[in-house]
Scaffold this active site. Sequence first.
Site: not given
Ligand SMILES: *Cc1c(COP(=O)(O)O)cnc(C)c1O
Length: 384
Positions: A120, A189, A214-215, A358
């Site tokens: 990401f 992560d 939040y996921k 997705r």
């Molecule tokens: C959703 C996600 C993020 C989100 O980061 P935020 O700081 O909450 O915006 C970061 N890394 C990965 C791999 C994600 O899937």
Amino acid sequence: MSAADLDARDPLAGIRAEFDLDPAVSYLDGNSLGAPPRRVADRLDDVIRKQWAGRLIQAWDDGWWDAPERIGDRIGPLIGAAAGQTVVCDSTSVNLFKALAAAVRLQPGRDEILVDARTFPSDGYIADGLAGFTGHTVRRVDPVDMPAAASERTAAAVVNHVDYVTGRLHDMPAITDGLHAVGALAVWDLCHSVGVLPIQLDGCGVDFAVGCTYKFLNGGPGAPAFIYVARKWLDRFEHPLTGWAGHRDPFAMSSDYTGSAGIGRARAGTPDILAMSAVDAALDIWDLVSIEDVRAKGLALGDFFFECLDELLPSASVLTPRDPARGHQVSVAGTAAQLKALAGRGIIGDFRPPNVLRFGLAPLYTRYVDVERAVHGLVSVQTG
Ligand SMILES: *Cc1c(COP(=O)(O)O)cnc(C)c1O
């Protein structure tokens, strides 16, 4: 077996009633924003009316100030972390910055950071941003190749447990061991694995980890993230965001910074109590279910998705591995216009450029009929 039969036999079917969801909508984006647990609204009402209105500033002493560590320890069992190593604060991006900065600080003389090449984007941006200050070289490497790519130059590597595009699950024990073999630190992560599959951070000897709430944890839009610091590094965890909330004695108002002795030193500023209370309430659901049952249903939903595709849309180009080395999503090649057409039929997934649709499978509320509807929808938008 039909989708309706599978739902009728699903041991987790009753849990869906915990969520505020319209039965006519097939919500398949819990990997991006989890659905609202009903109990969250009640909790926020309580926090606002009873705690904030009723206790005013005194509420900080009634459990607000320590909420980040307390809620971190509630996430601990989901990530295989013994108490005292996990804290809820800030965003995943900010926590990754802290973890990576602390990691490179522990590794003087090493001048390279490895980053999951398919991460990401935020994770890569953060590594680049940090390297701009420290002078490290950032190298993008596929997680599978990381153990071979790491060397005595490597300070740390950032790896996603589950790839956000394809859903591929990476081998945490093997990659962590491979990094450690050359003295590199492992920063994982967990955004796409926490809340859907068993994770063993302590067991794998992971150094640092970050993840979203939040996921799949359903903490609400923009809910604070978490950071894990392995016990062996706690007293040497030094990051640059040395705000007062991470101070050993924040209310002494000293002009000098001394980090808290425990995981609290990963905190920076005042905790966002409303958002954090939503995470806390959402975590109550784990008193009703086990992560093993959630994982089993997630894999079964994925298998059912593949079966339906094989039968009804054999032309689909599927990006998600069929073996169990996957998280809880199915990704299929498609277009943004197709996503929009699906939404018009009450099927909500998401689109990631250049060509990926997705579909997240959140076992706490995703039904087999949702999967079946998604595949019927895909048939009509891709062949109709
Ligand atoms: C959703 C996600 C993020 C989100 O980061 P935020 O700081 O909450 O915006 C970061 N890394 C990965 C791999 C994600 O899937």
